[in-house]
Write a protein that holds these residues in place. Structure first.
Motif, PDB file in Angstrom:
ATOM      1  N   ALA A  64       0.767  -1.223  -0.226  1.00 47.93           N
ATOM      2  CA  ALA A  64       0.011  -0.064  -0.014  1.00 47.93           C
ATOM      3  C   ALA A  64       0.907   1.359  -0.051  1.00 47.93           C
ATOM      4  O   ALA A  64       1.833   1.295  -0.792  1.00 47.93           O
ATOM      5  N   SER A  65       0.782   2.316   0.787  1.00 43.32           N
ATOM      6  CA  SER A  65       1.603   3.402   0.854  1.00 43.32           C
ATOM      7  C   SER A  65       0.962   4.098   2.194  1.00 43.32           C
ATOM      8  O   SER A  65       0.032   4.060   2.552  1.00 43.32           O
ATOM      9  N   ALA A  66       1.933   5.046   2.515  1.00 44.93           N
ATOM     10  CA  ALA A  66       1.640   5.842   3.419  1.00 44.93           C
ATOM     11  C   ALA A  66       0.367   6.960   3.148  1.00 44.93           C
ATOM     12  O   ALA A  66      -0.343   7.442   3.959  1.00 44.93           O
ATOM     13  N   ALA A  67       0.184   7.136   1.703  1.00 44.82           N
ATOM     14  CA  ALA A  67      -0.703   7.795   1.020  1.00 44.82           C
ATOM     15  C   ALA A  67      -2.138   7.217   1.437  1.00 44.82           C
ATOM     16  O   ALA A  67      -3.094   7.961   1.314  1.00 44.82           O
ATOM     17  N   ALA A  68      -1.945   5.915   1.790  1.00 46.97           N
ATOM     18  CA  ALA A  68      -3.387   5.177   2.226  1.00 46.97           C
ATOM     19  C   ALA A  68      -4.067   6.101   3.216  1.00 46.97           C
ATOM     20  O   ALA A  68      -5.366   6.002   3.299  1.00 46.97           O
ATOM     21  N   TYR A  69      -3.437   6.699   4.340  1.00 46.19           N
ATOM     22  CA  TYR A  69      -3.916   7.295   5.444  1.00 46.19           C
ATOM     23  C   TYR A  69      -3.387   8.642   5.398  1.00 46.19           C
ATOM     24  O   TYR A  69      -3.793   9.180   6.554  1.00 46.19           O
ATOM     25  N   GLN A  70      -2.697   9.328   4.511  1.00 52.12           N
ATOM     26  CA  GLN A  70      -2.158  10.539   4.604  1.00 52.12           C
ATOM     27  C   GLN A  70      -2.809  11.284   3.273  1.00 52.12           C
ATOM     28  O   GLN A  70      -2.265  11.309   2.390  1.00 52.12           O
ATOM     29  N   PRO A  71      -4.086  11.948   3.589  1.00 51.47           N
ATOM     30  CA  PRO A  71      -4.494  12.692   2.369  1.00 51.47           C
ATOM     31  C   PRO A  71      -3.608  13.791   1.683  1.00 51.47           C
ATOM     32  O   PRO A  71      -2.826  14.190   2.314  1.00 51.47           O
ATOM     33  N   SER A  72      -3.750  14.087   0.379  1.00 51.36           N
ATOM     34  CA  SER A  72      -2.802  14.825  -0.464  1.00 51.36           C
ATOM     35  C   SER A  72      -3.658  15.625  -1.257  1.00 51.36           C
ATOM     36  O   SER A  72      -4.365  14.685  -2.105  1.00 51.36           O
TER      37      SER A  72
END
Length: 585
Positions: free
Chosen positions: A454-462
């Motif tokens: 997955a990615s840290a982007a999975a729980y870190q909106p951008s």
């Protein structure tokens, strides 16, 4: 045992039922069962070994189709069990040493064989699982009683609790009544429910009488050997120890000092319960084959070496498939598993880079490595891949769904075609892998592990990553759902969230809403930023292996990924505020 040739072998007052498979001209592997089993516990393992070896399994006295001594008391001593073993070996492999494999009480008595001068020269190697030497056990207890530190006292107490059944079997009459009554009838269902042992030709109909008579294995041997263990119980052959980490009856701490007694020792571990011959026959057969082949190759003077990488005792011989293996995290992960001795299938849509990774895997220590070309977003291509892998290489033990692509740009500039491309690879690629290879794992019934990148982007909106972050958030939730569903089948599922990692994904990422020249400029800038701030892909690969070993659910890798994960739980508003910041591109 299907296709086996049976013979009767006389050993003193008993007659033993011996089954043989394979070519008698090849090296002989003797399988010794435990309690309350019969030789049928080895059916699956024997079938896998028969193509390479002469495989022999026999019913221990008083079990299966072998006769019982009269009287029972005193008829199951280790000395008499050795008489039986030597009689079998003389009959099936005269003049040539055999490779011994024992489980549970089969391992307990086999330790007697490989540490006794009587059997020296008749055994070439020994694979032990779920059954310690009673002499080693006696010394283990004595050392902890002599110097009872808190840690040692805890070990003694822990094993004492696990050994509850030993005390029960020493009581007069009651064990026999239980086994010939309700326990004997319910035992198959108990094994299926608690140990996930599949149904089939095991256990046999003789189980109640086998278990009742076999209680004398404990009564004839446990107390005398634990009280007066032999001081010279050193193994005279190379030993392979297989330790199931979920064994409900034996603590892995029992084997902490085993090198003292078996200097030519090879250790293996696996996440399984006590009955590994039934629950993990494929992997067990692979390890036995590797060990016996190494000893037969002429290196009898030393223990066969494991691969050089970390966790080699856990992953050696296992089959691992990695998608996106042509570069970056996928290549590093494939190489890490190769260094741990796994067989690796390297999958990438670029056949050339997949082949290059496979070659590096073989050089790194993988006994076998293959390259396969497939687009993970193509359902039909993945179905063909899954069918080919199962047919040519076997059922995958560890699946790493790593393939992914990057896409950056505002939501309003992201086209439906952009969305389809990102979701096809990042989400549907994971879905296809989990569905096809996960089903094979479940149908095999021997457990396994799935890792989804997955990615840290999975729980870190951008504001810059709406499509990419959405695809990875879906992978994270899919992993959590699958973990809950497959836990009962012994299949672990992990979502790895790397954070900033220096891979080729940045230079190949697409940027929406800009022309081609601006996109190339942003790709170059992103690659430079990642090179300065990101961690190497090898760090993610190491986290993947550790996550499988420890069966972790979600693994943020970099400090940034861990910090964002913590913020998403403690202060989601702070992450939302950061999401509004325009990225420096």
């Amino acid at each position: 045992m299907a296709g086996a040739r049976e013979r009767r072998v006389r050993a003193g007052e008993v007659e033993l039922c011996v089954a043989e498979l394979g070519d008698p001209e090849r090296p002989t592997v003797v399988l010794v069962h435990g309690y309350p089993d019969s030789k049928e516990v080895w059916s699956e393992v024997a079938g896998h070994l028969a193509g390479r070896f002469h495989v022999v399994a026999y019913d221990v006295r008083g079990h299966g189709r072998s006769t019982a001594p009269r009287p029972l008391r005193g008829g199951f001593t280790l000395e008499k069990l050795m008489d039986d073993f030597l009689a079998v070996v003389d009959a099936v492999s005269p003049g040539r040493p055999v490779h011994l494999v024992g489980h549970d009480w089969g391992s307990v008595q086999s330790w007697e064989f490989v540490t006794s001068a009587r059997a020296q020269g008749r055994i070439a190697s020994f694979t032990s699982m779920s059954g310690p030497s009673l002499d080693h056990f006696g010394h283990w207890i004595a050392r902890r009683l002599k110097r009872p530190t808190p840690r040692r006292a805890g070990q003694l107490l822990g094993q004492g609790v696990k050994s509850w059944y030993v005390y029960a079997l020493h009581t007069p009459v009651l064990p026999e009544l239980a086994w010939r009554g309700p326990l004997g009838k319910r035992w198959p269902a108990i094994l299926r429910r608690l140990e996930k042992v599949p149904a089939g030709d095991y256990p046999t109909a003789s189980l109640p009488s086998d278990a009742a008579r076999g209680a004398w294995l404990y009564r004839d041997n446990i107390r005398p050997r634990l009280r007066h263990p032999r001081p010279d119980a050193h193994a005279h052959v190379p030993v392979q120890l297989v330790t199931p980490l979920g064994d409900a009856y034996l603590s892995e701490r029992l084997y902490d000092d085993l090198e003292q007694w078996a200097p030519r020792l090879t250790r293996r571990t696996l996440p399984a319960g006590h009955w590994v011959p039934r629950t993990r026959p494929d992997l067990l057969a692979t390890w036995i084959t590797e060990f016996v082949t190494a000893v037969e190759s002429g290196r009898q003077g030393v223990a066969p070496r494991l691969a050089p990488g970390r966790y080699a005792e856990r992953f050696g011989g296992q089959l691992v498939l990695v998608t996106g293996a042509g570069s970056g995290i996928g290549r590093a992960t494939a190489l890490a598993f190769a260094e741990a001795g796994a067989r690796v299938v390297c999958v990438d849509r670029d056949g050339g880079t997949a082949a290059d990774t496979a070659g590096r895997c073989r050089a790194a220590g993988a006994p076998e490595a293959w390259a396969e070309t497939a687009d993970v977003g193509d359902e039909q291509a993945m179905e063909k891949l899954a069918e080919k892998v199962a047919t040519a290489y076997g059922v995958v033990d560890v699946l790493v769904n790593n393939a992914g692509i990057g896409l950056s740009g505002p939501f309003l500039d992201t086209t439906p075609e952009d969305w389809r491309r990102v979701l096809d690879v990042n989400l549907w690629g994971v879905i296809h892998g989990c569905r096809l290879f996960g089903r094979q794992m479940a149908e095999r019934g021997q457990g396994g592990h799935i890792v989804n990148t997955a990615s840290a982007a999975a729980y870190q909106p951008s504001r810059a990553l709406p499509a990419y972050a959405t695809s990875k958030a879906a992978v994270l939730m899919l992993s959590e759902c699958l973990r809950a569903e497959l836990a009962g089948r012994g299949i672990g599922v992990t979502a790895v969230c790397p954070g900033l990692v220096d891979t080729g994904i940045t230079s190949a990422a697409r940027f929406t809403g800009v022309d081609a020249e601006e996109e190339k400029r942003r790709q170059r800038r992103a690659a430079r930023l990642y090179g300065l701030r990101a961690c190497p892909p090898e760090k993610v690969a190491a986290a993947v292996l550790e996550a499988v070993v420890r069966n972790r659910a979600v693994v943020p890798v970099t400090p940034g990924a861990r910090g964002a994960r913590l913020l998403s739980r403690l202060s989601p508003g702070a992450l939302r505020a950061l999401a509004r910041v325009k990225p420096p591109l």
